[in-house]
Scaffold this motif. Structure first.
Motif, PDB file in Angstrom:
ATOM      1  N   THR A 105      -0.154  -1.114 -16.381  1.00  0.00           N
ATOM      2  CA  THR A 105      -0.485  -0.071 -14.959  1.00  0.00           C
ATOM      3  C   THR A 105      -1.580   0.342 -15.040  1.00  0.00           C
ATOM      4  N   LEU A 106      -2.132   0.696 -15.821  1.00  0.00           N
ATOM      5  CA  LEU A 106      -3.528   1.597 -15.946  1.00  0.00           C
ATOM      6  C   LEU A 106      -4.517   0.341 -15.644  1.00  0.00           C
ATOM      7  N   ASN A 107      -4.666  -0.646 -16.645  1.00  0.00           N
ATOM      8  CA  ASN A 107      -5.595  -1.807 -16.145  1.00  0.00           C
ATOM      9  C   ASN A 107      -5.373  -2.254 -14.775  1.00  0.00           C
ATOM     10  N   LEU A 124     -13.390   9.227 -15.070  1.00  0.00           N
ATOM     11  CA  LEU A 124     -12.530   8.367 -15.754  1.00  0.00           C
ATOM     12  C   LEU A 124     -13.375   7.395 -16.594  1.00  0.00           C
ATOM     13  N   ALA A 125     -14.403   6.940 -16.245  1.00  0.00           N
ATOM     14  CA  ALA A 125     -15.357   6.112 -17.137  1.00  0.00           C
ATOM     15  C   ALA A 125     -15.402   6.889 -18.561  1.00  0.00           C
ATOM     16  N   TYR A 131     -13.741  -2.600 -22.189  1.00  0.00           N
ATOM     17  CA  TYR A 131     -14.540  -3.803 -22.767  1.00  0.00           C
ATOM     18  C   TYR A 131     -13.913  -5.160 -22.063  1.00  0.00           C
ATOM     19  N   SER A 132     -14.432  -6.165 -22.299  1.00  0.00           N
ATOM     20  CA  SER A 132     -14.196  -7.489 -21.614  1.00  0.00           C
ATOM     21  C   SER A 132     -13.691  -8.249 -22.709  1.00  0.00           C
ATOM     22  N   GLN A 133     -12.603  -9.118 -22.392  1.00  0.00           N
ATOM     23  CA  GLN A 133     -11.966 -10.068 -23.144  1.00  0.00           C
ATOM     24  C   GLN A 133     -11.668 -11.356 -22.548  1.00  0.00           C
TER      25      GLN A 133
END
Length: 158
Positions: A105-107, A124-125, A131-133
């Motif tokens: 939900t956060l994502n 928030l940051a 990170y990216s995946q």
């Protein structure tokens, strides 16, 4: 000589593992249901036979009575005009209340926010690990165009 596995072969193995994961989840659900049913049958038979415990293959199984407490549904609480969390706090059980944010939900919320305003607000940051995946998406292939083309070709040749 080293055997090279093609991308398509790896994707097939990946799909098989996804299918197996779904199958195992369903088997676990069915197994748990059977366990619950059999446990109730055993408990009832222990009561009927007035045998509160038994030892089988080196393990002792005994009849126990447990009281289970679970919160009633939000709709029923609303009907009664009750706020479960307020009542827990009033009765001294506020420490049972756990604030929690589901990671999916956060994502989703953060992705939507970044899509809308272009970046995360600084506050928030600062409290998120970002990170990216690379992920592999699996969807049913759209074969409608191919099917229509084949049908048109058959009609032309037929």
């Amino acid at each position: 000589m080293e055997t090279v596995i093609t991308l398509d072969d790896k994707v097939r193995v990946y799909k098989d593992l996804l299918d197996k994961k779904d199958e195992l989840a369903e088997q676990t659900k069915e197994n748990n249901k059977k366990l619950d049913e059999l446990e109730q049958e055993i408990a009832q038979q222990m009561v009927d036979e007035e045998k509160p415990d038994t030892t089988v293959d080196g393990f002792k199984y005994s009849l126990q009575e447990k009281t289970i407490y679970s919160k009633i549904g939000e709709d029923k609480l609303l009907e009664k005009g009750l706020n479960f969390f307020e009542i827990l706090r009033e009765e001294g059980f506020g420490d049972l209340i756990v604030e929690r944010v589901d990671s999916r939900t956060l994502n989703s919320a953060m992705n939507n926010l970044v899509e809308e305003i272009g970046e995360l607000p600084e506050g928030l940051a600062e409290c998120l690990s970002i990170y990216s995946q690379l992920k592999v998406s699996k969807r049913k292939a759209n074969t409608k165009a191919l099917s229509r083309a084949k049908k048109a070709q058959e009609e032309t040749n037929g």
